[in-house]
Write a protein that holds these residues in place. Structure first.
Motif, short mmCIF file in Angstrom:
data_model
loop_
_atom_site.label_atom_id
_atom_site.label_comp_id
_atom_site.label_asym_id
_atom_site.label_seq_id
_atom_site.Cartn_x
_atom_site.Cartn_y
_atom_site.Cartn_z
N SER A 25 0.83 -1.20 0.00
CA SER A 25 0.00 0.00 0.00
C SER A 25 0.87 1.25 0.00
N ALA A 26 1.87 1.25 0.87
CA ALA A 26 2.70 2.45 1.02
C ALA A 26 3.55 2.70 -0.23
N GLY A 28 4.34 2.98 -3.83
CA GLY A 28 3.55 3.06 -5.05
C GLY A 28 4.01 4.23 -5.88
N LEU A 29 3.10 4.79 -6.62
CA LEU A 29 3.42 5.97 -7.43
C LEU A 29 3.94 7.09 -6.55
N GLY A 30 3.50 7.10 -5.30
CA GLY A 30 3.98 8.12 -4.36
C GLY A 30 5.49 8.11 -4.23
N TYR A 108 -4.93 9.12 -8.97
CA TYR A 108 -3.94 8.04 -8.97
C TYR A 108 -4.09 7.16 -10.20
N PHE A 229 1.07 11.00 2.14
CA PHE A 229 0.66 10.29 0.92
C PHE A 229 1.49 9.02 0.75
N SER A 230 2.80 9.15 0.94
CA SER A 230 3.67 8.01 0.68
C SER A 230 3.45 6.89 1.67
N SER A 232 0.69 6.19 3.09
CA SER A 232 -0.73 5.78 3.04
C SER A 232 -1.46 6.09 4.34
N THR A 237 -6.76 3.99 5.45
CA THR A 237 -6.30 2.79 4.74
C THR A 237 -5.67 1.82 5.73
N VAL A 327 -6.52 1.56 -1.49
CA VAL A 327 -7.42 2.72 -1.45
C VAL A 327 -8.85 2.26 -1.72
#
Ligand code: TRP
Length: 454
Positions: A25-26, A28-30, A108, A229-230, A232, A237, A327
Motif C-alpha cells: 500500500s505504502a 507506489g506511485l507516491g 492516482y 501520501f507516501s 498511506s 487505509t 485505497v
C-alpha cells in the motif's frame, strides 16, 4: 440487503503477508513518481531532510495509531470509530477517509494509466533512437489526448477491482507477497545503472546536499503532504488493513518496518532518477511529467535497455496496483460492513463511481485543461485537496482520537498485544500523539495554506 456478519471477516494470513500488503500500500506511485518530482520542484536535499524528519516524528506514530485503532475495532475505517466511540461524531473522520479514497484514486488512476501506456511503448520499443526532446513531445501528446489515457485508466481500474473482489487473503495479500520483493530487486538494478551514468554526481548532489535557500513557504506543507501520501496514512487505509492483522502480531515493529521500506524505496527512486535528469539536461522541476521524460532516456542508452524498460514500467504499474487496491479496499470495506452490500457488487459500485471522477482528472491534461480552480487543473486540485488538506486533517484527528479519547490503557493493551510485547517507548509515543504530532501538523497546515505567518 443482507447484513454483514462480523464473524465472517477476512484477514491477512502471515506476518510477512501483513508487511508485504502494508508496504504494498505504502510503496507506489507516491515513491517512484510523486516523491522525485515534488523533491525536484522544492530544490532537492533540504526538502528531503524535512521529509525524513516528518516520516520519523509524525509518520510512524500516525501509522502505528491507525494500526492500533483498526486492530482494536476489527472494522473498516468508518465502522472502527462507530464501534470504539459509539454515540459520538468521531465516525465523521472515517467518512472523510472514504471521501479521501475517492479523491486519491481518481487522480492516482490517471498516472497509473500513463504507466500502462509506457509498458506498451516499452514493448513496441518506441523509445529507441529518440532524443530527449522527442521523448518529451511523445509524452506531452499522449497525456493531452483523450482516448488512450482514458482507455488505460479504465484497464487499470478493472485490474484494481478484480484483485479487491478476490478478497484480503486471496487477493491483496497474495499479490503483494509476490510483487514486492521483485520491485525492490528491480529498483536496485535501476540504481546501479543510474549512478554509473556520466554526470551522475550532479544528480546525487541535488538529492543529498541540502540547500535551504531553495525552500519556499509551501515546501514544508508539501513535505508533510508527501509523507502522509507516501505512507498511506491519514485516511484510514491502515485502519482498514490494521483490522485484518492478527492479534499476536507486533504492531510497533510492523509500523517501523513498513515506514522504513517505504522511505528506502523513495530514496532509491530518487537515486535512479536524478542522475538521469541532470545527465540528459532535463529540468528537475518538470513536475508530474518528470519520470516519463527522464527514464526512457536511460533505457535507450543502457545495454539491455529494452528489457529493463519493460520490467521497470511493469513494476511501476504493479507498485501502483498494490497501492490502489488498498485505497479501493477502504471504500469496499465500508460498503460491505456498514451498508451490507456484497463484496463483488460493492467493489463494482465503488470502482465505477471513482472512475467517473477519474476520467475528469485524466482529461484535465487535455480537453479540460482550461478548467482551473485556484490556478490548479482538476488533477492538481484533487491531488492537493487529498494530500495537503484531507490527509493532514485526518492525521490530526486520528492521533487525537487515540491519544485523548481512547487513552493510555487502551493503547498499551493493544500495542503490547495484551502483554505479549514490551512497550518501553509507550510514553514517548503517547506524548507524540497527544501533543507533538497534532500541534506540528496543525502549524504546518495553517502556515502552508497561508492562514498563519511566522
Ligand atoms: N501510498 C501510496 C503511494 O505512495 C498511495 C496510497 C495508497 C495512499 N493508499 C493511500 C495515499 C492512502 C494516501 C492515503 O503510492
Amino acid at each position: 440487503m443482507a447484513n454483514f456478519d462480523p464473524s465472517k471477516r477476512d484477514s491477512f494470513g502471515t506476518k510477512f503477508g501483513v508487511i508485504a500488503a502494508a508496504a504494498g500500500s505504502a510503496v507506489g506511485l507516491g515513491n517512484i513518481w510523486r516523491f522525485p518530482y515534488i523533491a525536484g520542484e522544492n530544490g532537492g536535499g533540504a526538502f528531503i531532510l524535512i521529509y525524513l524528519l516528518f516520516i520519523i516524528a509524525i509518520g510512524i506514530p500516525v501509522m502505528l495509531s491507525e494500526f492500533t485503532i483498526g486492530r482494536r475495532a476489527q472494522r473498516n475505517a468508518f465502522g472502527s470509530f462507530k464501534k470504539l466511540a459509539p454515540n459520538t461524531y468521531w465516525y465523521l473522520i472515517g467518512l472523510m477517509g472514504v471521501v479521501a479514497a475517492f479523491v486519491i484514486l481518481s487522480f492516482y488512476s490517471t498516472v497509473a494509466g500513463w504507466t500502462l501506456e509506457y509498458i506498451y511503448l516499452s514493448i513496441t520499443n518506441a523509445f529507441a533512437d529518440k532524443s530527449p526532446d522527442q521523448l518529451t513531445t511523445m509524452f506531452e501528446s499522449f497525456k493531452s489526448g483523450t482516448f488512450r489515457p482514458i482507455m488505460w485508466q479504465l484497464i487499470f481500474m478493472i485490474l484494481t477491482a478484480w484483485i479487491v473482489i478476490a478478497g484480503v487473503k486471496k487477493g491483496i495479500e497474495k499479490y503483494a507477497k509476490i510483487l514486492m520483493p521483485i520491485l525492490l530487486l528491480l529498483i536496485i538494478i535501476m540504481d546501479i545503472r543510474a549512478v554509473t551514468l556520466a554526470g551522475a554526481s550532479e544528480g546525487l548532489e541535488f538529492l543529498f546536499k541540502p540547500d535551504f535557500s531553495k525552500l519556499d513557504t509551501n515546501s514544508v506543507l508539501e513535505a508533510l503532504g508527501q509523507a502522509f501520501f507516501s505512507l498511506s496514512i491519514g485516511m484510514g487505509t491502515l485502519i482498514t488493513y490494521g483490522s485484518y492483522i492478527n492479534k499476536k502480531q507486533n504492531l510497533t515493529t510492523t509500523a517501523i518496518n513498513v515506514s522504513a521500506a517505504d522511505t528506502i524505496i523513495a530514496i532509491l527512486a530518487g537515486i535512479a532518477i536524478f542522475p538521469a535528469v541532470f545527465a540528459f539536461g532535463i529540468e528537475p522541476n518538470a513536475g508530474p511529467d518528470l519520470i516519463f521524460r527522464t527514464l526512457p532516456n536511460i533505457f535507450q542508452q543502457m545495454p539491455g535497455g529494452y528489457f529493463f524498460s519493460l520490467i521497470f514500467f511493469i513494476l511501476l504499474g504493479v507498485a501502483a496496483l498494490t497501492s490502489s487496491i488498498s485505497v479501493l479496499e477502504v471504500v469496499v470495506a465500508y460498503f460491505v460492513e456498514e451498508l451490507g452490500i456484497l463484496r463483488k457488487r460493492a467493489t463494482i459500485i465503488a470502482a465505477v463511481s471513482i472512475t467517473a471522477l477519474g476520467v475528469l482528472s485524466t482529461m484535465s491534461w487535455g480537453t479540460f485543461g482550461e478548467v482551473r480552480i485556484f490556478n490548479f487543473n482538476i488533477f492538481e486540485l484533487l491531488d492537493f485537496t487529498a494530500s495537503s488538506v484531507l490527509l493532514p486533517i485526518g492525521g490530526v484527528f486520528i492521533v487525537v482520537f487515540l491519544g485523548w479519547y481512547l487513552g493510555k490503557n487502551y493503547i498499551k493493551d493493544e500495542i503490547s498485544s495484551s502483554g505479549l510485547y514490551k512497550t518501553k517507548l509507550i510514553n514517548l509515543f503517547i506524548l507524540i500523539i497527544k501533543f507533538l504530532a497534532p500541534i506540528a501538523i496543525a502549524l504546518v497546515f495553517l502556515h502552508g495554506i497561508g492562514l498563519l505567518k511566522f
